[in-house]
Design a protein around this motif. Sequence first.
Motif, short mmCIF file in Angstrom:
data_model
loop_
_atom_site.label_atom_id
_atom_site.label_comp_id
_atom_site.label_asym_id
_atom_site.label_seq_id
_atom_site.Cartn_x
_atom_site.Cartn_y
_atom_site.Cartn_z
N GLY A 1 -5.78 -1.20 0.39
CA GLY A 1 -5.29 0.14 0.68
C GLY A 1 -3.95 0.55 0.14
N SER A 2 -3.31 -0.27 -0.69
CA SER A 2 -1.94 0.04 -1.11
C SER A 2 -1.82 1.40 -1.79
N GLU A 3 -2.75 1.71 -2.70
CA GLU A 3 -2.67 3.00 -3.40
C GLU A 3 -2.89 4.16 -2.44
N VAL A 4 -3.77 3.97 -1.48
CA VAL A 4 -4.07 5.06 -0.54
C VAL A 4 -2.87 5.34 0.35
N PHE A 5 -2.13 4.30 0.73
CA PHE A 5 -0.92 4.52 1.52
C PHE A 5 0.10 5.34 0.73
N THR A 6 0.21 5.07 -0.57
CA THR A 6 1.10 5.87 -1.41
C THR A 6 0.59 7.30 -1.50
N PHE A 7 -0.72 7.47 -1.67
CA PHE A 7 -1.31 8.81 -1.68
C PHE A 7 -0.95 9.58 -0.41
N ALA A 8 -1.07 8.92 0.73
CA ALA A 8 -0.81 9.58 2.01
C ALA A 8 0.62 10.10 2.08
N GLU A 9 1.56 9.34 1.54
CA GLU A 9 2.95 9.80 1.53
C GLU A 9 3.12 10.99 0.60
N GLU A 10 2.40 10.97 -0.52
CA GLU A 10 2.57 12.03 -1.51
C GLU A 10 1.95 13.35 -1.06
N VAL A 11 0.81 13.31 -0.36
CA VAL A 11 0.15 14.56 0.04
C VAL A 11 0.66 15.08 1.37
N GLY B 1 -9.59 6.03 1.12
CA GLY B 1 -10.01 4.92 0.29
C GLY B 1 -11.45 4.56 0.57
N VAL B 2 -12.21 4.28 -0.49
CA VAL B 2 -13.59 3.82 -0.37
C VAL B 2 -13.63 2.36 -0.81
N GLU B 3 -14.15 1.49 0.05
CA GLU B 3 -14.18 0.06 -0.25
C GLU B 3 -15.45 -0.56 0.32
N PRO B 4 -16.26 -1.20 -0.53
CA PRO B 4 -17.51 -1.79 -0.03
C PRO B 4 -17.35 -3.13 0.66
N ASP B 5 -16.29 -3.87 0.34
CA ASP B 5 -16.12 -5.19 0.94
C ASP B 5 -15.65 -5.03 2.39
N ASN C 1 -14.41 -7.06 4.58
CA ASN C 1 -13.16 -7.72 4.94
C ASN C 1 -11.96 -6.95 4.41
N LEU C 2 -12.04 -6.50 3.15
CA LEU C 2 -10.95 -5.70 2.61
C LEU C 2 -10.83 -4.37 3.34
N LEU C 3 -11.98 -3.78 3.68
CA LEU C 3 -11.97 -2.51 4.41
C LEU C 3 -11.30 -2.67 5.76
N ALA C 4 -11.64 -3.73 6.48
CA ALA C 4 -11.05 -3.96 7.80
C ALA C 4 -9.55 -4.19 7.68
N SER C 5 -9.12 -4.91 6.63
CA SER C 5 -7.70 -5.15 6.43
C SER C 5 -6.96 -3.84 6.19
N ALA C 6 -7.52 -2.97 5.36
CA ALA C 6 -6.88 -1.68 5.08
C ALA C 6 -6.79 -0.84 6.35
N GLN C 7 -7.86 -0.80 7.10
CA GLN C 7 -7.85 -0.01 8.34
C GLN C 7 -6.82 -0.55 9.32
N ARG C 8 -6.71 -1.86 9.41
CA ARG C 8 -5.73 -2.49 10.30
C ARG C 8 -4.31 -2.17 9.84
N ARG C 9 -4.07 -2.22 8.55
CA ARG C 9 -2.75 -1.90 8.02
C ARG C 9 -2.38 -0.45 8.30
N SER D 1 0.16 5.03 9.19
CA SER D 1 -0.16 5.85 8.03
C SER D 1 -1.32 6.80 8.34
N ARG D 2 -1.31 7.95 7.67
CA ARG D 2 -2.42 8.89 7.79
C ARG D 2 -3.57 8.54 6.85
N ALA D 3 -3.43 7.49 6.08
CA ALA D 3 -4.50 7.05 5.19
C ALA D 3 -5.73 6.65 5.98
#
Length: 267
Positions: A59-69, A77-81, A83-91, A97-99
Amino acid sequence: MTDYTPRPARFDQAARDQLIDAHDLEVTQPGMRTLGAWSHTALALRAGESALDIGSGTGSEVFTFAEEVGSDGTAVGVEPDPNLLASAQRRAVESGSRATFVSGDAYGLPFGADTFDAVLCERVFQHLTAPARAAGEIARVLRPGGRAVVVDCDWATAIVHPGNPRVVRAVIDTLISSTTNPLSGRRLAGLLTGAGLRVDEIGSHALVQDRTVGAGALVRRIADLAALRGVITAAERDQLLADLQAGADRGDIHISVTLFGALAHKA
């Protein structure tokens, strides 16, 4: 006929064991940061806009997007994995973040047409057996006037020095043949144009492995595969790895691949 039904996986089912990525080059963060900065500058997000990252990982890019918009915008963010999806949501929860993050893949984005002002898709196309379909999805979800940046490697630009030229060529050819869409970098503009978008700019940056590393994980892995396939001998593999370590020790080594980025818009 190959089944291209969307699946919840970062890689096509047909290429599920193909995990080569630019991140496999060791210590390439400066190059990644440079191309990432170009991507954000090219997208030029404004307050209140909506932005999507396809293959968003943690989710790193999406967090930056959230700050910019900002608070009036949307960053997804769209993520099929899972484990990665859960990590991004937790972060996102932990950082406030509004991401937001949802499950999906490049072949079937879970959004309606004309939804986003900006779309980023980085290092996904090299893993796709049907990249034109993914380009069509990007065009579909973009609003008129919306911008897209797609970034990927062209593995034919890989350089490995020093080493026996024939052995090096065999290893690079093995890398290329082991990648689902190895020349994706040079194809980005054509794929986006074919999807009905207008290409505005092409950017590039060579990712150069740290010169103190020697062969590194990627070259070692591909050299092992080349030996396993019989295109080089085990002795030739060992000599190449030794040559690269010796090159690193004396400061005469270069291992790199070039990434390309295409900026396009929807008329």
